[in-house]
Design a protein around this motif. Structure first.
Motif, mmCIF file in Angstrom:
data_model
loop_
_atom_site.group_PDB
_atom_site.id
_atom_site.type_symbol
_atom_site.label_atom_id
_atom_site.label_comp_id
_atom_site.label_asym_id
_atom_site.label_seq_id
_atom_site.Cartn_x
_atom_site.Cartn_y
_atom_site.Cartn_z
ATOM 1 N N LEU A 83 41.511 -26.774 3.336
ATOM 2 C CA LEU A 83 42.925 -26.598 3.673
ATOM 3 C C LEU A 83 43.534 -25.673 2.629
ATOM 4 N N LEU A 84 44.053 -24.543 3.076
ATOM 5 C CA LEU A 84 44.552 -23.502 2.181
ATOM 6 C C LEU A 84 46.035 -23.264 2.451
ATOM 7 N N ALA A 85 46.827 -23.163 1.392
ATOM 8 C CA ALA A 85 48.263 -22.916 1.557
ATOM 9 C C ALA A 85 48.844 -22.415 0.245
ATOM 10 N N GLN A 86 50.070 -21.878 0.328
ATOM 11 C CA GLN A 86 50.745 -21.413 -0.887
ATOM 12 C C GLN A 86 51.179 -22.586 -1.751
ATOM 13 N N ASN A 87 51.508 -23.703 -1.087
ATOM 14 C CA ASN A 87 51.877 -24.922 -1.801
ATOM 15 C C ASN A 87 51.633 -26.107 -0.885
ATOM 16 N N SER A 88 51.877 -27.292 -1.385
ATOM 17 C CA SER A 88 51.580 -28.504 -0.619
ATOM 18 C C SER A 88 52.644 -28.836 0.423
ATOM 19 N N GLU A 89 53.737 -28.093 0.437
ATOM 20 C CA GLU A 89 54.804 -28.316 1.418
ATOM 21 C C GLU A 89 54.677 -27.298 2.536
ATOM 22 N N PHE A 90 54.194 -27.721 3.681
ATOM 23 C CA PHE A 90 54.049 -26.814 4.827
ATOM 24 C C PHE A 90 54.353 -27.583 6.114
ATOM 25 N N GLU A 91 54.623 -26.826 7.179
ATOM 26 C CA GLU A 91 54.999 -27.438 8.453
ATOM 27 C C GLU A 91 53.945 -27.241 9.535
ATOM 28 N N THR A 92 53.134 -26.202 9.390
ATOM 29 C CA THR A 92 52.198 -25.823 10.448
ATOM 30 C C THR A 92 50.815 -25.559 9.856
ATOM 31 N N VAL A 93 49.782 -25.920 10.598
ATOM 32 C CA VAL A 93 48.404 -25.602 10.217
ATOM 33 C C VAL A 93 47.859 -24.631 11.260
ATOM 34 N N ALA A 123 40.027 -16.632 9.703
ATOM 35 C CA ALA A 123 40.565 -15.622 8.787
ATOM 36 C C ALA A 123 41.982 -15.210 9.175
ATOM 37 N N ARG A 124 42.255 -15.161 10.468
ATOM 38 C CA ARG A 124 43.626 -14.843 10.903
ATOM 39 C C ARG A 124 44.575 -15.962 10.489
ATOM 40 N N GLY A 125 44.122 -17.194 10.508
ATOM 41 C CA GLY A 125 44.949 -18.294 10.036
ATOM 42 C C GLY A 125 45.250 -18.170 8.557
ATOM 43 N N VAL A 126 44.259 -17.724 7.772
ATOM 44 C CA VAL A 126 44.469 -17.504 6.342
ATOM 45 C C VAL A 126 45.521 -16.415 6.124
ATOM 46 N N GLU A 127 45.477 -15.388 6.933
ATOM 47 C CA GLU A 127 46.499 -14.331 6.845
ATOM 48 C C GLU A 127 47.886 -14.889 7.118
ATOM 49 N N ARG A 128 47.984 -15.777 8.114
ATOM 50 C CA ARG A 128 49.279 -16.393 8.419
ATOM 51 C C ARG A 128 49.781 -17.191 7.209
ATOM 52 N N ALA A 129 48.874 -17.924 6.541
ATOM 53 C CA ALA A 129 49.274 -18.721 5.378
ATOM 54 C C ALA A 129 49.727 -17.834 4.236
ATOM 55 N N ARG A 130 49.120 -16.658 4.090
ATOM 56 C CA ARG A 130 49.542 -15.728 3.035
ATOM 57 C C ARG A 130 50.925 -15.151 3.326
ATOM 58 N N GLU A 131 51.217 -14.971 4.588
ATOM 59 C CA GLU A 131 52.484 -14.361 4.985
ATOM 60 C C GLU A 131 53.640 -15.354 4.997
ATOM 61 N N HIS A 140 37.208 -21.175 5.117
ATOM 62 C CA HIS A 140 36.276 -21.346 4.008
ATOM 63 C C HIS A 140 37.036 -21.271 2.688
ATOM 64 N N PRO A 141 36.709 -22.125 1.715
ATOM 65 C CA PRO A 141 37.471 -22.136 0.454
ATOM 66 C C PRO A 141 37.462 -20.793 -0.281
ATOM 67 N N GLU A 142 36.414 -19.987 -0.101
ATOM 68 C CA GLU A 142 36.364 -18.696 -0.782
ATOM 69 C C GLU A 142 37.415 -17.720 -0.260
ATOM 70 N N ASN A 143 38.002 -18.029 0.890
ATOM 71 C CA ASN A 143 39.031 -17.150 1.453
ATOM 72 C C ASN A 143 40.403 -17.354 0.821
ATOM 73 N N ALA A 144 40.528 -18.323 -0.059
ATOM 74 C CA ALA A 144 41.836 -18.596 -0.668
ATOM 75 C C ALA A 144 42.315 -17.433 -1.529
ATOM 76 N N GLY A 145 41.401 -16.786 -2.234
ATOM 77 C CA GLY A 145 41.801 -15.687 -3.107
ATOM 78 C C GLY A 145 42.703 -16.173 -4.227
ATOM 79 N N ASP A 146 43.572 -15.264 -4.716
ATOM 80 C CA ASP A 146 44.459 -15.594 -5.822
ATOM 81 C C ASP A 146 45.817 -16.106 -5.376
ATOM 82 N N ASP A 147 46.125 -15.936 -4.073
ATOM 83 C CA ASP A 147 47.478 -16.247 -3.623
ATOM 84 C C ASP A 147 47.590 -17.536 -2.810
ATOM 85 N N LEU A 148 46.478 -18.237 -2.591
ATOM 86 C CA LEU A 148 46.533 -19.508 -1.878
ATOM 87 C C LEU A 148 45.851 -20.592 -2.707
#
Length: 267
Positions: A83-93, A123-131, A140-148
């Motif tokens: 589970l990847l996100a900018q922070n622990s407070e989110f509304e949508t997965v 990967a498109r979901g990861v892009e949504r989380a970054r945006e 995949h956890p390796e997709n988190a990068g530095d911003d998630l």
């Protein structure tokens, strides 16, 4: 070698395709991958065919039934969802429908109020989380990068979660050598005992079936196409005899032989 698979970069399909080719292009539908190989634009294509939790990928089955390609290899890879996100407070997965389904129990227990959003790929979901900071992704956890942040790992509902991918090539590259084979059968008829008659040529020759799947033909209600995987090579006399019997049963329809291949496990 140039290959085509589901994108964008970072999907599980991308990870599997890296075992096949160094040069990889991406599209967002399985049908486009099969078309790209069938039309000769790409030497290889990699598509998901089955997941150990959610079963067959129906878009892949339908695309393979509609176009002439060969299966030259099978890749099995473990699926480790995080589970990847900018922070622990989110509304949508947001994630691919298969990934959302594979983590259904975890999401219901840990985030029952979160909405789910189906997108074209993990990967498109990861892009949504970054945006969007209100969106989390499954990938995949390796997709988190530095911003998630990786909020949780191994969130899939089964620890043995794995996906089978098939490597596609132009029909002219079909091989008779391998420990496993795939055929697609459209009988274009229906009567009591038809399915039994289709399976008997394999049972009579001690050929183990690893998968039998039916899909609507699209011609009429109750009319089906059958996908059959079995543990024998096309070079074997027993396999040739079994397929010849299938052709007789499907004389009003068709039998498509996708080829023989071996299985590779990729972490």
């Amino acid at each position: 070698m140039k290959a085509l698979t589901l994108g964008p970069e970072g999907t599980y399909s991308h990870r599997a395709t890296q075992a096949v080719a160094d040069e990889i292009d991406f599209v967002e539908s399985v049908t486009s991958i099969v078309e790209g190989v069938a039309g000769g634009e790409y030497e290889r294509g990699v598509v998901p065919i089955e997941n150990s939790i959610e079963g067959s990928v129906t878009e892949s089955l339908d695309a393979l039934a509609d176009r002439n390609v060969a299966v030259v290899r099978e890749i099995v890879t473990p699926i480790k969802h995080a589970l990847l996100a900018q922070n622990s407070e989110f509304e949508t997965v947001a994630s691919h429908p298969q990934a959302l389904a594979q983590c259904r129990e975890y999401l219901a227990e840990e985030y029952p109020s979160a909405k789910t959003e189906a997108v074209a790929s993990t990967a498109r979901g990861v892009e949504r989380a970054r945006e969007d900071s209100t969106v989390a992704a499954i990938g995949h956890p390796e997709n988190a990068g530095d911003d998630l942040q990786v909020l949780a790992e191994d969130i899939q509902d089964s620890t043995s979660n794995a996906t089978r991918f098939v490597v596609l090539a132009p029909e002219t590259e079909r091989s008779d050598a391998g420990g496993k084979s795939t055929v697609i059968v459209y009988p274009n008829t229906n009567y009591p005992g038809l399915l039994l008659e289709m399976l008997e040529p394999f049972a009579d020759r001690d050929i183990n079936l690893s998968r039998v799947e039916s899909r609507p033909s699209g011609e009429r209600l109750g009319d089906y196409i059958f996908h059959i995987d079995f543990a024998a090579g096309l070079y074997e006399e027993r396999t040739q005899e079994a397929i010849e019997e299938l052709r007789g049963l499907a004389e009003n329809g068709w039998v498509r032989v996708l080829g023989s291949y071996d299985t590779e496990h990729v972490v």
